[in-house]
Design a protein around this motif. Structure first.
Motif, PDB file in Angstrom:
ATOM      1  N   GLN A 148      -2.016  -3.262  24.484  1.00 55.21           N
ATOM      2  CA  GLN A 148      -1.833  -3.801  23.497  1.00 55.21           C
ATOM      3  C   GLN A 148      -1.289  -4.811  23.055  1.00 55.21           C
ATOM      4  O   GLN A 148      -1.418  -5.497  22.208  1.00 55.21           O
ATOM      5  CB  GLN A 148       0.084  -2.961  23.605  1.00 55.21           C
ATOM      6  CG  GLN A 148       0.511  -1.918  23.617  1.00 55.21           C
ATOM      7  CD  GLN A 148       1.315  -0.662  24.603  1.00 55.21           C
ATOM      8  OE1 GLN A 148       1.930  -2.067  25.275  1.00 55.21           O
ATOM      9  NE2 GLN A 148       1.967   0.465  24.240  1.00 55.21           N
ATOM     10  N   SER A 162      -4.115  10.684  34.453  1.00 50.12           N
ATOM     11  CA  SER A 162      -3.746  10.019  33.930  1.00 50.12           C
ATOM     12  C   SER A 162      -2.670  10.939  33.242  1.00 50.12           C
ATOM     13  O   SER A 162      -2.756  11.860  33.106  1.00 50.12           O
ATOM     14  CB  SER A 162      -3.960   9.398  32.666  1.00 50.12           C
ATOM     15  OG  SER A 162      -4.687   9.505  31.343  1.00 50.12           O
ATOM     16  N   ASN A 175      -7.592   4.085  26.319  1.00 44.64           N
ATOM     17  CA  ASN A 175      -6.713   5.500  25.511  1.00 44.64           C
ATOM     18  C   ASN A 175      -5.717   6.648  26.869  1.00 44.64           C
ATOM     19  O   ASN A 175      -5.224   7.671  26.373  1.00 44.64           O
ATOM     20  CB  ASN A 175      -6.495   6.522  24.381  1.00 44.64           C
ATOM     21  CG  ASN A 175      -7.779   5.689  23.481  1.00 44.64           C
ATOM     22  OD1 ASN A 175      -6.814   4.644  23.228  1.00 44.64           O
ATOM     23  ND2 ASN A 175      -8.739   5.256  23.137  1.00 44.64           N
ATOM     24  N   ASP A 176      -6.716   6.099  28.361  1.00 42.67           N
ATOM     25  CA  ASP A 176      -5.937   7.497  29.468  1.00 42.67           C
ATOM     26  C   ASP A 176      -4.302   7.298  29.110  1.00 42.67           C
ATOM     27  O   ASP A 176      -3.580   7.350  29.884  1.00 42.67           O
ATOM     28  CB  ASP A 176      -6.083   6.603  30.403  1.00 42.67           C
ATOM     29  CG  ASP A 176      -6.012   5.494  31.049  1.00 42.67           C
ATOM     30  OD1 ASP A 176      -5.370   4.835  30.907  1.00 42.67           O
ATOM     31  OD2 ASP A 176      -6.744   4.859  31.783  1.00 42.67           O
ATOM     32  N   GLY A 177      -3.262   6.702  29.125  1.00 38.68           N
ATOM     33  CA  GLY A 177      -1.797   6.050  28.380  1.00 38.68           C
ATOM     34  C   GLY A 177      -1.517   5.505  30.708  1.00 38.68           C
ATOM     35  O   GLY A 177      -0.066   5.018  30.510  1.00 38.68           O
ATOM     36  N   ARG A 178      -2.317   5.174  30.846  1.00 42.74           N
ATOM     37  CA  ARG A 178      -2.036   4.505  32.086  1.00 42.74           C
ATOM     38  C   ARG A 178      -1.181   3.297  31.790  1.00 42.74           C
ATOM     39  O   ARG A 178      -2.097   1.942  31.363  1.00 42.74           O
ATOM     40  CB  ARG A 178      -3.074   4.428  33.351  1.00 42.74           C
ATOM     41  CG  ARG A 178      -3.398   5.729  33.504  1.00 42.74           C
ATOM     42  CD  ARG A 178      -4.354   5.137  34.930  1.00 42.74           C
ATOM     43  NE  ARG A 178      -5.526   5.989  34.845  1.00 42.74           N
ATOM     44  CZ  ARG A 178      -6.260   6.689  35.643  1.00 42.74           C
ATOM     45  NH1 ARG A 178      -6.053   5.959  37.084  1.00 42.74           N
ATOM     46  NH2 ARG A 178      -7.325   7.197  35.707  1.00 42.74           N
ATOM     47  N   VAL A 179      -0.033   2.130  32.445  1.00 41.92           N
ATOM     48  CA  VAL A 179       0.216   1.000  32.545  1.00 41.92           C
ATOM     49  C   VAL A 179      -0.592  -0.056  32.176  1.00 41.92           C
ATOM     50  O   VAL A 179       0.041  -0.944  31.686  1.00 41.92           O
ATOM     51  CB  VAL A 179       1.452   0.875  33.043  1.00 41.92           C
ATOM     52  CG1 VAL A 179       1.045   0.893  34.772  1.00 41.92           C
ATOM     53  CG2 VAL A 179       2.731  -0.164  32.996  1.00 41.92           C
ATOM     54  N   SER A 185      -3.554  -0.404  32.004  1.00 42.56           N
ATOM     55  CA  SER A 185      -4.143  -0.210  30.387  1.00 42.56           C
ATOM     56  C   SER A 185      -3.491  -0.319  28.969  1.00 42.56           C
ATOM     57  O   SER A 185      -4.268  -0.993  28.062  1.00 42.56           O
ATOM     58  CB  SER A 185      -5.496   1.057  29.983  1.00 42.56           C
ATOM     59  OG  SER A 185      -4.527   1.987  30.613  1.00 42.56           O
ATOM     60  N   ASN A 186      -2.512   0.265  29.372  1.00 44.90           N
ATOM     61  CA  ASN A 186      -1.233   0.533  28.190  1.00 44.90           C
ATOM     62  C   ASN A 186      -1.211  -1.507  27.669  1.00 44.90           C
ATOM     63  O   ASN A 186      -1.482  -1.232  26.680  1.00 44.90           O
ATOM     64  CB  ASN A 186      -0.176   0.959  28.255  1.00 44.90           C
ATOM     65  CG  ASN A 186      -0.575   2.801  27.744  1.00 44.90           C
ATOM     66  OD1 ASN A 186      -1.934   3.126  27.525  1.00 44.90           O
ATOM     67  ND2 ASN A 186       0.838   3.192  28.407  1.00 44.90           N
ATOM     68  N   ILE A 242       5.085  -4.550  23.328  1.00 45.93           N
ATOM     69  CA  ILE A 242       4.504  -3.257  24.390  1.00 45.93           C
ATOM     70  C   ILE A 242       5.205  -2.627  24.846  1.00 45.93           C
ATOM     71  O   ILE A 242       6.376  -3.134  25.154  1.00 45.93           O
ATOM     72  CB  ILE A 242       4.436  -4.666  25.748  1.00 45.93           C
ATOM     73  CG1 ILE A 242       2.848  -5.315  25.717  1.00 45.93           C
ATOM     74  CG2 ILE A 242       4.076  -4.528  27.109  1.00 45.93           C
ATOM     75  CD1 ILE A 242       2.841  -6.666  26.444  1.00 45.93           C
ATOM     76  N   THR A 243       5.286  -1.350  25.201  1.00 45.16           N
ATOM     77  CA  THR A 243       6.327  -0.301  25.656  1.00 45.16           C
ATOM     78  C   THR A 243       7.143  -0.486  26.866  1.00 45.16           C
ATOM     79  O   THR A 243       5.413   0.479  27.957  1.00 45.16           O
ATOM     80  CB  THR A 243       5.541   0.777  25.162  1.00 45.16           C
ATOM     81  OG1 THR A 243       4.291   1.949  25.347  1.00 45.16           O
ATOM     82  CG2 THR A 243       6.083   1.012  23.364  1.00 45.16           C
TER      83      THR A 243
END
Length: 314
Positions: A193, A77, A182-186, A188-189, A200-201
């Protein structure tokens, strides 16, 4: 019974592969340095007599007698592979050299977990295996993209020069239980969130597309690829040809979690691909494989995992 080595075996994908290969009656050696992998992912396997856990970094040589090697070790990621970009490219390149050397010595068959990132920001859509890619060699994602491209080169050269039996797969976006929250992949993000009720970013305008395959579908493709004859080495795309915009994915996650989260937009990171979709005609032909699980069903399973994880850490 085969003796099988999995590098990155305590990671998200690696741990599911450990499960599957053990269920099929194999001895499994799981190699991991826990940079992004976690003992939690394979804790349930520690009492299994056919499972061996070794803390090891593939940048350094490793010696064992094995029949097959799945080379999965590498942070995948952007936040993780950009945290220490030199370490990332060393893992891809030196890790490939060390595992290919082991395969050469033991005459093991070895599979390289490559990535759709070798196509970069693709100029053709969908992406076919014959496409050489559109990759920035000096960008912030280059440590991963070019590391994986170099690993493919090494695999091909060890095959041509030394007769090593190789398999190369190019993995497109994969999701499922055991993803690092917390891997920053979409995926899981968005799920984390949404479950927390946070905004949701979405980076960019949300029109960039990705294709998402559930982890069980990928594991099936990997097993089938390893089982093919020596005349087929790949590379072969493994991914879901269903294509969704980031905005569509965010809306699905909000709906499935019954979340009150709002969608907010942030600037697009550098070199972020605008489109990503695999052409899987080769996988259908050579592996008789295509993904089975629909996105809604896979998201429900993944959301359930994250809900349980949130409860345990509450």
């Amino acid at each position: 019974m085969k003796r099988i080595l999995i590098t990155g075996g305590a990671g998200f994908i690696g741990s599911h592969l450990c499960d599957r290969l053990l269920r099929e009656g194999n001895d499994v050696i799981c190699l991991d340095n826990y940079f992004t992998g976690s003992k939690d992912n394979i804790r349930h396997l520690l009492g299994n007599d056919h499972f061996e856990l070794v803390r090891h970094d593939v940048i350094n040589p490793y010696h064992a007698e094995v029949d097959e090697i799945y080379n999965l070790a590498c942070p995948a990621s952007p936040p993780h592979y950009q945290y220490n970009p030199i370490k990332t490219i060393k893992t891809s390149v030196m890790g490939a050299i060390n595992m290919l050397g082991l395969a050469k010595r033991t005459k093991a068959k070895i599979l390289q977990a490559s990535t759709s990132e070798v196509y970069g920001d693709p100029a053709i859509h969908p992406q076919v295996e014959s496409y050489w890619g559109n990759v920035n060699p000096i960008g912030i994602r280059s440590c991963y993209d070019e590391g994986k491209r170099c690993a493919e080169t090494l695999f091909m050269d060890y095959h041509r020069q030394n007769g090593v039996r190789i398999k190369i797969i190019r993995i497109f976006n994969t999701y499922g239980p055991r993803m690092n929250p917390n891997d920053g992949r979409v995926v899981s993000n968005f799920i984390v969130q949404a479950l927390k009720g946070e905004d949701i970013t979405i980076y960019g305008d949300g029109t960039q597309t990705r294709s998402f395959q559930y982890v069980d579908d990928l594991i099936e493709a990997m097993i089938r690829m390893m089982a093919t004859g020596d005349d087929f080495i790949g590379p072969v795309n493994t991914g879901n040809p269903g294509e969704f915009t980031m905005l569509e994915l965010a809306e699905k996650v909000i709906e499935l979690t019954n979340s009150t989260s709002k969608i907010v937009y942030c600037p697009l990171p550098g070199d972020d691909p605008k489109q990503r979709k695999p052409d899987i005609a080769l996988a259908k032909e050579k592996l008789d494989w295509e993904p089975r699980l629909k996105l809604n069903e896979g998201l429900r399973k993944t959301i359930a995992y994250f809900e349980e994880k949130c409860k345990r850490h509450a």
